[in-house]
Scaffold this motif. Sequence first.
Motif, PDB file in Angstrom:
ATOM      1  N   MET A   1       0.845  -1.180   0.000  1.00  0.00           N
ATOM      2  CA  MET A   1       0.000   0.000   0.000  1.00  0.00           C
ATOM      3  C   MET A   1       0.889   1.241   0.000  1.00  0.00           C
ATOM      4  O   MET A   1       1.837   1.339   0.762  1.00  0.00           O
ATOM      5  N   ALA A   2       0.580   2.165  -0.889  1.00  0.00           N
ATOM      6  CA  ALA A   2       1.398   3.364  -1.021  1.00  0.00           C
ATOM      7  C   ALA A   2       1.172   4.300   0.159  1.00  0.00           C
ATOM      8  O   ALA A   2       0.132   4.272   0.814  1.00  0.00           O
ATOM      9  N   ARG A   3       2.163   5.174   0.416  1.00  0.00           N
ATOM     10  CA  ARG A   3       2.052   6.166   1.495  1.00  0.00           C
ATOM     11  C   ARG A   3       1.214   7.333   0.991  1.00  0.00           C
ATOM     12  O   ARG A   3       1.724   8.402   0.700  1.00  0.00           O
ATOM     13  N   LYS A   4      -0.096   7.105   0.842  1.00  0.00           N
ATOM     14  CA  LYS A   4      -0.985   8.112   0.305  1.00  0.00           C
ATOM     15  C   LYS A   4      -2.323   8.004   1.014  1.00  0.00           C
ATOM     16  O   LYS A   4      -2.797   6.902   1.300  1.00  0.00           O
ATOM     17  N   CYS A   5      -2.933   9.154   1.307  1.00  0.00           N
ATOM     18  CA  CYS A   5      -4.231   9.186   1.963  1.00  0.00           C
ATOM     19  C   CYS A   5      -5.291   8.676   0.995  1.00  0.00           C
ATOM     20  O   CYS A   5      -5.338   9.102  -0.166  1.00  0.00           O
ATOM     21  N   ALA A   6      -6.168   7.781   1.476  1.00  0.00           N
ATOM     22  CA  ALA A   6      -7.214   7.218   0.632  1.00  0.00           C
ATOM     23  C   ALA A   6      -8.338   8.211   0.378  1.00  0.00           C
ATOM     24  O   ALA A   6      -9.119   8.027  -0.549  1.00  0.00           O
ATOM     25  N   VAL A   7      -8.426   9.281   1.163  1.00  0.00           N
ATOM     26  CA  VAL A   7      -9.519  10.249   1.026  1.00  0.00           C
ATOM     27  C   VAL A   7      -9.091  11.441   0.166  1.00  0.00           C
ATOM     28  O   VAL A   7      -9.714  11.749  -0.846  1.00  0.00           O
ATOM     29  N   CYS A   8      -8.012  12.129   0.551  1.00  0.00           N
ATOM     30  CA  CYS A   8      -7.632  13.362  -0.146  1.00  0.00           C
ATOM     31  C   CYS A   8      -6.465  13.175  -1.104  1.00  0.00           C
ATOM     32  O   CYS A   8      -6.176  14.066  -1.905  1.00  0.00           O
ATOM     33  N   GLY A   9      -5.761  12.044  -1.024  1.00  0.00           N
ATOM     34  CA  GLY A   9      -4.656  11.797  -1.946  1.00  0.00           C
ATOM     35  C   GLY A   9      -3.337  12.414  -1.531  1.00  0.00           C
ATOM     36  O   GLY A   9      -2.390  12.428  -2.302  1.00  0.00           O
ATOM     37  N   LYS A  10      -3.262  12.938  -0.302  1.00  0.00           N
ATOM     38  CA  LYS A  10      -2.008  13.534   0.178  1.00  0.00           C
ATOM     39  C   LYS A  10      -0.943  12.446   0.251  1.00  0.00           C
ATOM     40  O   LYS A  10      -1.190  11.355   0.750  1.00  0.00           O
ATOM     41  N   GLY A  11       0.265  12.744  -0.258  1.00  0.00           N
ATOM     42  CA  GLY A  11       1.321  11.745  -0.294  1.00  0.00           C
ATOM     43  C   GLY A  11       2.665  12.324   0.099  1.00  0.00           C
ATOM     44  O   GLY A  11       2.752  13.392   0.701  1.00  0.00           O
ATOM     45  N   VAL A  12       3.718  11.613  -0.257  1.00  0.00           N
ATOM     46  CA  VAL A  12       5.079  11.990   0.081  1.00  0.00           C
ATOM     47  C   VAL A  12       5.500  13.178  -0.785  1.00  0.00           C
ATOM     48  O   VAL A  12       5.207  13.230  -1.981  1.00  0.00           O
ATOM     49  N   VAL A  13       6.186  14.151  -0.177  1.00  0.00           N
ATOM     50  CA  VAL A  13       6.702  15.321  -0.884  1.00  0.00           C
ATOM     51  C   VAL A  13       8.226  15.290  -0.801  1.00  0.00           C
ATOM     52  O   VAL A  13       8.788  15.003   0.253  1.00  0.00           O
ATOM     53  N   VAL A  14       8.890  15.568  -1.925  1.00  0.00           N
ATOM     54  CA  VAL A  14      10.344  15.542  -1.986  1.00  0.00           C
ATOM     55  C   VAL A  14      10.859  16.966  -2.124  1.00  0.00           C
ATOM     56  O   VAL A  14      10.278  17.782  -2.838  1.00  0.00           O
ATOM     57  N   GLY A  15      11.945  17.262  -1.409  1.00  0.00           N
ATOM     58  CA  GLY A  15      12.539  18.586  -1.485  1.00  0.00           C
ATOM     59  C   GLY A  15      13.989  18.539  -1.071  1.00  0.00           C
ATOM     60  O   GLY A  15      14.596  17.475  -1.020  1.00  0.00           O
ATOM     61  N   MET A  16      14.528  19.701  -0.764  1.00  0.00           N
ATOM     62  CA  MET A  16      15.924  19.811  -0.373  1.00  0.00           C
ATOM     63  C   MET A  16      16.052  20.201   1.090  1.00  0.00           C
ATOM     64  O   MET A  16      15.349  21.096   1.555  1.00  0.00           O
ATOM     65  N   GLN A  17      16.962  19.527   1.799  1.00  0.00           N
ATOM     66  CA  GLN A  17      17.334  19.926   3.146  1.00  0.00           C
ATOM     67  C   GLN A  17      18.536  20.845   3.011  1.00  0.00           C
ATOM     68  O   GLN A  17      19.520  20.487   2.358  1.00  0.00           O
ATOM     69  N   SER A  21      25.499  25.884   6.232  1.00  0.00           N
ATOM     70  CA  SER A  21      26.509  26.233   5.226  1.00  0.00           C
ATOM     71  C   SER A  21      25.964  26.107   3.806  1.00  0.00           C
ATOM     72  O   SER A  21      26.719  26.149   2.842  1.00  0.00           O
ATOM     73  N   HIS A  22      24.652  25.927   3.673  1.00  0.00           N
ATOM     74  CA  HIS A  22      23.928  25.858   2.406  1.00  0.00           C
ATOM     75  C   HIS A  22      24.276  24.629   1.579  1.00  0.00           C
ATOM     76  O   HIS A  22      24.188  24.641   0.353  1.00  0.00           O
ATOM     77  N   ILE A  23      24.678  23.540   2.240  1.00  0.00           N
ATOM     78  CA  ILE A  23      24.850  22.266   1.555  1.00  0.00           C
ATOM     79  C   ILE A  23      23.466  21.649   1.415  1.00  0.00           C
ATOM     80  O   ILE A  23      22.743  21.511   2.392  1.00  0.00           O
ATOM     81  N   ARG A  24      23.109  21.299   0.174  1.00  0.00           N
ATOM     82  CA  ARG A  24      21.764  20.812  -0.095  1.00  0.00           C
ATOM     83  C   ARG A  24      21.770  19.309  -0.328  1.00  0.00           C
ATOM     84  O   ARG A  24      22.560  18.805  -1.118  1.00  0.00           O
ATOM     85  N   THR A  25      20.879  18.597   0.365  1.00  0.00           N
ATOM     86  CA  THR A  25      20.682  17.172   0.164  1.00  0.00           C
ATOM     87  C   THR A  25      19.189  16.913   0.028  1.00  0.00           C
ATOM     88  O   THR A  25      18.369  17.648   0.573  1.00  0.00           O
ATOM     89  N   LYS A  26      18.848  15.850  -0.700  1.00  0.00           N
ATOM     90  CA  LYS A  26      17.438  15.520  -0.902  1.00  0.00           C
ATOM     91  C   LYS A  26      16.856  14.905   0.367  1.00  0.00           C
ATOM     92  O   LYS A  26      17.529  14.146   1.065  1.00  0.00           O
ATOM     93  N   ARG A  27      15.595  15.222   0.638  1.00  0.00           N
ATOM     94  CA  ARG A  27      14.887  14.627   1.763  1.00  0.00           C
ATOM     95  C   ARG A  27      13.419  14.526   1.405  1.00  0.00           C
ATOM     96  O   ARG A  27      12.965  15.089   0.411  1.00  0.00           O
ATOM     97  N   THR A  28      12.664  13.781   2.220  1.00  0.00           N
ATOM     98  CA  THR A  28      11.236  13.601   1.977  1.00  0.00           C
ATOM     99  C   THR A  28      10.443  14.011   3.201  1.00  0.00           C
ATOM    100  O   THR A  28      10.945  13.944   4.328  1.00  0.00           O
TER     101      THR A  28
END
Length: 63
Positions: A1-17, A21-28
């Motif tokens: 089962m995916a990490r997604k709400c069955a009612v509104c469809g809210k799921g995982v969001v990907v961005g940068m941490q 010192s402004h070092i950017r790494t991917k995070r969820t």
Amino acid sequence: MARKCAVCGKGVVVGMQVSHSHIRTKRTWQPNLQRVRALVNGTPRRILVCTRCLRSGKVQRAI
């Protein structure tokens, strides 16, 4: 089962941490999902629902 709400469809969001010192790494960001017994088409089923949908009353919980 995916990490997604069955009612509104809210799921995982990907961005940068971004560090100080402004070092950017991917995070969820994971939605706050709860496994609940809810009525789906009149029958009780276990579904993943976000806490906002639970709190706002969009889910009819099964007893």
